[in-house]
Structures are given as structure tokens and as C-alpha cells.
Design an enzyme around this catalytic site. Structure first.
Site, PDB file in Angstrom:
ATOM      1  N   HIS A 110      16.892  17.306 -15.559  1.00 25.50           N
ATOM      2  CA  HIS A 110      16.554  15.886 -15.517  1.00 25.50           C
ATOM      3  C   HIS A 110      15.044  15.727 -15.680  1.00 25.50           C
ATOM      4  O   HIS A 110      14.277  16.680 -15.550  1.00 25.50           O
ATOM      5  CB  HIS A 110      16.976  15.256 -14.187  1.00 25.50           C
ATOM      6  CG  HIS A 110      16.211  15.777 -12.996  1.00 25.50           C
ATOM      7  ND1 HIS A 110      16.428  17.023 -12.469  1.00 25.50           N
ATOM      8  CD2 HIS A 110      15.227  15.225 -12.251  1.00 25.50           C
ATOM      9  CE1 HIS A 110      15.609  17.223 -11.450  1.00 25.50           C
ATOM     10  NE2 HIS A 110      14.859  16.146 -11.300  1.00 25.50           N
ATOM     11  N   ASP A 112      12.337  12.766 -13.953  1.00 28.31           N
ATOM     12  CA  ASP A 112      12.511  11.980 -12.734  1.00 28.31           C
ATOM     13  C   ASP A 112      12.648  10.476 -12.986  1.00 28.31           C
ATOM     14  O   ASP A 112      11.891   9.889 -13.762  1.00 28.31           O
ATOM     15  CB  ASP A 112      11.324  12.225 -11.784  1.00 28.31           C
ATOM     16  CG  ASP A 112      11.351  13.631 -11.200  1.00 28.31           C
ATOM     17  OD1 ASP A 112      12.442  14.079 -10.794  1.00 28.31           O
ATOM     18  OD2 ASP A 112      10.293  14.288 -11.156  1.00 28.31           O
ATOM     19  N   HIS A 264      13.217  19.228 -15.876  1.00 33.03           N
ATOM     20  CA  HIS A 264      13.148  20.319 -14.904  1.00 33.03           C
ATOM     21  C   HIS A 264      14.453  20.415 -14.140  1.00 33.03           C
ATOM     22  O   HIS A 264      15.263  19.488 -14.134  1.00 33.03           O
ATOM     23  CB  HIS A 264      11.947  20.158 -13.952  1.00 33.03           C
ATOM     24  CG  HIS A 264      11.918  18.863 -13.215  1.00 33.03           C
ATOM     25  ND1 HIS A 264      11.419  17.698 -13.770  1.00 33.03           N
ATOM     26  CD2 HIS A 264      12.326  18.525 -11.961  1.00 33.03           C
ATOM     27  CE1 HIS A 264      11.510  16.712 -12.899  1.00 33.03           C
ATOM     28  NE2 HIS A 264      12.076  17.176 -11.782  1.00 33.03           N
ATOM     29  N   ARG A 279       5.760  16.810  -2.734  1.00 37.62           N
ATOM     30  CA  ARG A 279       5.788  16.306  -4.102  1.00 37.62           C
ATOM     31  C   ARG A 279       5.202  14.902  -4.190  1.00 37.62           C
ATOM     32  O   ARG A 279       5.122  14.185  -3.191  1.00 37.62           O
ATOM     33  CB  ARG A 279       7.212  16.277  -4.652  1.00 37.62           C
ATOM     34  CG  ARG A 279       8.026  15.091  -4.196  1.00 37.62           C
ATOM     35  CD  ARG A 279       9.463  15.190  -4.650  1.00 37.62           C
ATOM     36  NE  ARG A 279       9.652  14.859  -6.050  1.00 37.62           N
ATOM     37  CZ  ARG A 279       9.753  13.627  -6.527  1.00 37.62           C
ATOM     38  NH1 ARG A 279       9.660  12.594  -5.726  1.00 37.62           N
ATOM     39  NH2 ARG A 279       9.970  13.412  -7.805  1.00 37.62           N
TER      40      ARG A 279
HETATM   41 FE   LIG Z   1      13.013  16.055 -10.152  1.00 36.98          FE
END
Ligand SMILES: [Fe+2]
Length: 291
Positions: A110, A112, A264, A279
Site C-alpha cells: 500500500h 498510505d 510499502h 512514525r
Molecule cells: Fe503504511
């Protein structure tokens, strides 16, 4: 390994080594405790060139990660957090901890949050606690995915737009958070959005195959069978290891990736071992295609 930059004010050097065949580089020599505009501009230039950057043992603090992120643009907050936690200000840095209450849920290709009109442009991930084995992250080069299509397929795909929609993986996580009543509201608040299948990168001008795993709902203008077949084909196509790079995390590592030209996938094979990452993402533009 080429020496590609030298600070004017210090003697340290930044070295860059490409680690994937078509993309991705490991960068050494950046002092994250003393980031300057010159250094962050240089990192952004490298990001445009390589798509994914890895910094082994960067040991970046939350404060440094925030400074780095803000140098790239507006910090993005995960849109669902504003709904599930309306009572508090949602920080844009978030920790992902893999525990029985919060098992890993990103083990599929995917990019994000493509289910909003302007998905993030950059992701930044710092490794805080790493399991003894497993839990690698893979990235796929969406420029290479486009470049390897035949001209006939490129021309066909350039005409297509796909509907992207929030996935059940995210909605299930909302239920796990104890907010099942929020699911129908979230679905209403985030209806499917259209994005071009071939995306022109706003900074490089290069074309990328803008796929997004389970966020891809349907191909506009196709009937259900055609749409399902094409989405299955795209999912299979991006699974080709020739487009991939794989990072084996060590504590303190940092990864920065361009969401506009990569996918990723965070492997979950370390689970139930514990893992903790920090993150954040940076707000992006509305994807477009320009011939
Ligand atoms: Fe992700």
C-alpha cells in the site's frame, strides 16, 4: 560509494549508497541533532532521486523527527484519530506498538491513506524496539512498475482512474479500539475518492503506477468483473520482487520514503514478538496525471 555532499560548516560528509536496483539508498553522515536547511534540502533532493532513504543507527529523537518532518511540509494527522479521540489533540508523531491489543496490520502492499483526496507525500519511520527476528519492511518502486509496462499498457492505464476507499483493516482496528459505533460515521465521512492509475510526480515529473493494495476499490467505467480482474492483476504485478527493496531493521534505524512513487509492506512475521516504531507523515497534494 560516492561522496555527494559536504557541509560548509563541519567536516562531516554525507555518503549515499544505492541499495536497490532501481531505487532506494542508504545514507550515512547526517547529524540529526544539528539539522540545517541545507541538510534537510539535501535529504529531500535525495528522496526525489531514490524514493526511499535509510539511515542506519540514526537514533533520532521525537523532537528531531518533528523538526525533520516539518522541513518537508505540513505534518499530517491520521484522519481517523480525530474521530476516535475527539477529546484530545492528536499528535502527528505516533508510536506503533505490536501487542496482542494492537497486532501488526500493514502486511500488504500500500501507500498510505489514499482514501482521502490528498494522501500524504512522505512517510518517516524510526525503529525504537526491534524483535530479534522478522518484521522487515519492503518497499516497491512505482516508477519502475510503470517503466516496465509495455507502451500499449502504459497508454491504456494512463486513461484510467480508480476509486480508493478506506479498508476493512482500518475499520477493524477502530472496532478493536472499542469504538464500533464510529465505523458507520467514518464510512460516511470518507466516501470513495478517485485517483489516476498513472500518477505524475509533482516534483520529478516522472510517471508512477499509483497502486494502493486494499484501498483500491474499483476501476471507473469498468463493469464489476473487469474491475476485479484488473485490480487483481495490478496486485499481482506489484508483487514482483524485481521492483522491491527490503530493509532489515536495527534499533535506531530511520527510513524516509516518498509516498507518491513507492508502495510499502510491513511484514508481520515477528509477531507476537514486541516491536515499537515511531512514525509520521507529511501532507501531500491531490494526485494528478499529466502526459
Ligand atoms: Fe503504511
Amino acid at each position: 560509494m560516492a561522496v555527494i555532499a559536504e557541509s560548509n560548516t563541519r567536516t562531516e560528509q554525507t555518503t549515499v549508497k544505492q541499495i536497490g536496483v532501481t531505487f532506494a539508498a542508504e545514507v550515512d553522515g547526517v547529524d540529526f541533532a544539528n539539522l540545517t536547511d541545507e541538510v534537510t534540502d539535501h535529504i529531500y533532493d535525495l528522496l526525489l532521486e531514490y524514493g526511499v532513504l535509510f539511515f542506519r543507527g540514526a537514533n533520532i529523537t521525537a523532537e528531531q523527527q518533528e523538526i525533520l518532518a516539518r522541513s518537508f511540509g505540513e505534518p499530517a494527522v491520521f484522519p481517523i484519530s480525530r474521530i476516535t479521540h475527539p477529546e484530545r489533540e492528536v499528535p502527528f508523531l505516533s508510536e506503533i506498538t505490536d501487542t496482542p491489543d494492537s497486532p501488526p496490520d500493514a502486511d500488504g502492499w500500500h501507500t498510505d491513506i489514499t482514501w482521502i483526496p490528498n494522501p500524504p507525500k512522505i512517510g518517516i519511520l524510526a525503529a525504537l524496539d526491534i524483535p530479534e527476528s522478522g518484521g522487515d519492511t519492503l518497499w516497491a518502486d512505482l516508477y519502475a512498475a510503470y517503466d516496465n509496462l509495455s507502451p500499449v499498457m502504459q497508454e491504456f492505464f494512463e486513461k484510467l482512474t480508480l476509486k480508493h476507499v478506506i479498508s476493512d483493516v482500518i475499520l477493524n482496528a477502530v472496532v478493536r479500539l472499542g469504538k464500533p459505533e464510529a465505523v458507520s460515521y467514518i464510512k460516511e465521512k470518507f466516501p470513495p475518492v478517485s485517483h489516476p492509475l498513472i500518477r505524475t510526480h509533482p516534483d520529478t515529473g516522472r510517471k508512477a503506477l499509483f497502486v494502493a493494495g486494499h484501498f483500491m476499490q474499483s476501476v471507473e467505467g469498468m463493469n464489476d468483473k473487469e474491475s476485479e480482474m484488473l485490480i487483481n492483476w495490478l496486485s499481482e504485478y506489484i508483487n514482483n520482487p524485481n521492483f522491491h527493496v527490503r530493509w532489515r531493521w536495527q534499533e535506531g534505524d530511520l527510513a524516509i520514503w516518498d509516498e507518491r512513487c513507492t508502495n510499502h509492506r510491513a511484514l508481520s512475521n515477528h509477531y507476537p514478538q514486541y516491536r515499537r516504531m515511531r512514525r509520521c507523515t507529511i501532507e501531500g497534494d491531490v494526485p494528478f496525471f499529466s502526459a
